[in-house]
Design an enzyme around this catalytic site. Structure first.
Site, mmCIF file in Angstrom:
data_model
loop_
_atom_site.group_PDB
_atom_site.id
_atom_site.type_symbol
_atom_site.label_atom_id
_atom_site.label_comp_id
_atom_site.label_asym_id
_atom_site.label_seq_id
_atom_site.Cartn_x
_atom_site.Cartn_y
_atom_site.Cartn_z
ATOM 1 N N LYS A 170 0.834 -1.206 0.000
ATOM 2 C CA LYS A 170 0.000 0.000 0.000
ATOM 3 C C LYS A 170 0.869 1.255 0.000
ATOM 4 O O LYS A 170 0.610 2.204 -0.738
ATOM 5 C CB LYS A 170 -0.947 -0.018 1.207
ATOM 6 C CG LYS A 170 -2.108 -0.993 1.010
ATOM 7 C CD LYS A 170 -2.834 -1.315 2.289
ATOM 8 C CE LYS A 170 -3.791 -2.490 2.044
ATOM 9 N NZ LYS A 170 -4.329 -3.058 3.287
ATOM 10 N N GLN B 298 -5.349 -2.289 9.599
ATOM 11 C CA GLN B 298 -4.950 -3.573 9.033
ATOM 12 C C GLN B 298 -5.393 -4.711 9.963
ATOM 13 O O GLN B 298 -5.077 -4.701 11.145
ATOM 14 C CB GLN B 298 -3.423 -3.583 8.834
ATOM 15 C CG GLN B 298 -2.898 -4.777 8.085
ATOM 16 C CD GLN B 298 -3.395 -4.861 6.643
ATOM 17 O OE1 GLN B 298 -3.378 -3.871 5.916
ATOM 18 N NE2 GLN B 298 -3.860 -6.029 6.237
ATOM 19 N N ASP C 87 -11.623 1.603 3.575
ATOM 20 C CA ASP C 87 -11.753 0.152 3.400
ATOM 21 C C ASP C 87 -13.220 -0.252 3.253
ATOM 22 O O ASP C 87 -13.516 -1.386 2.876
ATOM 23 C CB ASP C 87 -11.161 -0.591 4.614
ATOM 24 C CG ASP C 87 -9.835 -1.255 4.297
ATOM 25 O OD1 ASP C 87 -9.535 -1.426 3.096
ATOM 26 O OD2 ASP C 87 -9.111 -1.601 5.245
#
Ligand code: NDP
Length: 294
Positions: free
Chosen positions: A52, A96, A119
């Site tokens: 990322k 994450q 997300d």
């Protein structure tokens, strides 16, 4: 058979994003800024966050990674989320996963400001997606829709069978393709481990989306001739032929299914590269206030 090239499409999209970032900068605006919180030292999570960061650099985004040991308490992590929620220099951020067992993932996800939830895991974004309102769609299903769009694959009136009902892939992609939209307007069957006669259900599919995490589960005898096959699965297995000693295998027995399919995604190089690109697209939308006006 047409190979759906996720590497090619993701590079094209990255170039498009980079041009837009250049234009933003030349107007005197700051670059979009994505942050990631990572807890502990999970190998997979480190790799994803590394990808990322690299992708952000490629398109000209700013990126920040906040790292914590897995001894962090839930309230400390919630305080960090709150700080990012209120930091005007951060457009979007991701938590994450997985998190250590003593921290509730759901609680942390729900603490993220939906306006920064790039997300698309927050129930507000998921709920808005279900009723067709503007929202951040989670990265993997958004990437699949983008591939379908760019390859001009017809979905209207088609039978789509999704195998796997996770909250991050199976459920959202089944809803997106059933929406009154393009891509969409499909008749979708969402299957899982309790589905009876899966073979018969899949045999009727014009489009199969395999997202169950069982290496080479989908075999040629299960697939209708001319079907579109999207392989989401990633299983890491030991290999003597690669430098790293590992290789990735999808949920589809690629060589034999490719002979019957009209379109097929490879693993790696299909859905995988689209996931990070979708996150970049969501971050760009966040910076522009496209979903939730600033
Ligand atoms: P989960 O691992 O959370 O869930 C798997 C789903 O598959 C469950 O719904 C399960 O059913 C169903 N399932 C398992 N075995 C069978 C079976 N034999 N027949 C029918 N259904 C079955 O799913 P994820 O979506 O998290 O992951 C799926 C795969 O996709 C994994 O390989 C993962 O690594 C990969 N992945 C890839 C991404 C990418 O970027 N390409 C992103 C995210 C995931 P039940 O609910 O009944 O248990």
């Amino acid at each position: 058979m047409i190979l759906i090239d996720g590497n090619k499409i993701s590079s094209e999209i990255k170039e498009e994003i980079a041009i837009e970032v250049q234009q933003m900068k030349s107007r005197g605006e700051r670059a979009p800024h994505l942050a990631a919180i990572i807890v502990g030292h999970d190998g997979g999570s480190e790799t994803y966050v590394g990808h990322k960061e690299k992708s952000c650099k490629q398109v000209g985004f700013d990126s920040t990674v906040l790292r914590f040991e897995d001894t962090i308490t839930e309230s400390e992590l919630l305080a960090t989320v709150n700080k990012l929620n209120n930091d005007p220099a951060i457009d979007g951020f991701i938590m994450q996963l997985p998190l250590p067992k003593h921290i509730s993932e759901q609680k942390v996800i729900e603490a993220i400001d939906p306006r920064k939830d790039v997300d698309g895991f927050h129930p507000i974004n998921l709920g808005r997606m279900v009723i067709g309102l503007p929202c951040y769609v989670s990265a993997t299903p958004a990437g699949i829709v983008e591939l379908i769009k760019r390859y001009k694959i017809e979905t209207s009136g088609k039978n789509v069978v999704v195998i796997g009902r996770s909250n991050i892939v199976g459920k959202p992609i089944s809803i997106l393709l059933a929406q009154k939209s393009n891509p969409g307007d499909a008749t979708v069957t969402l299957t899982h481990s309790r589905t009876k006669n899966l073979k018969e259900v899949v045999a009727n599919a014009d489009i199969v989306i395999a997202a169950l995490g069982q290496a080479e589960f989908l075999t040629a005898d299960m697939v209708k001739k001319g079907a579109v096959v999207i392989d989401v699965g990633i299983t890491r297995v030991k290999s003597e032929t690669t430098k790293s000693g590992w290789k990735l295998i999808g949920d589809v027995k690629f060589n034999e299914v490719a002979e019957k399919a009209s379109y097929i995604t490879p693993v790696p190089g299909g859905v995988g590269p689209m996931t990070i690109v979708s996150l970049l697209q969501n971050t760009l939308k966040a910076a522009k206030g496209e979903i939730y006006p600033k």
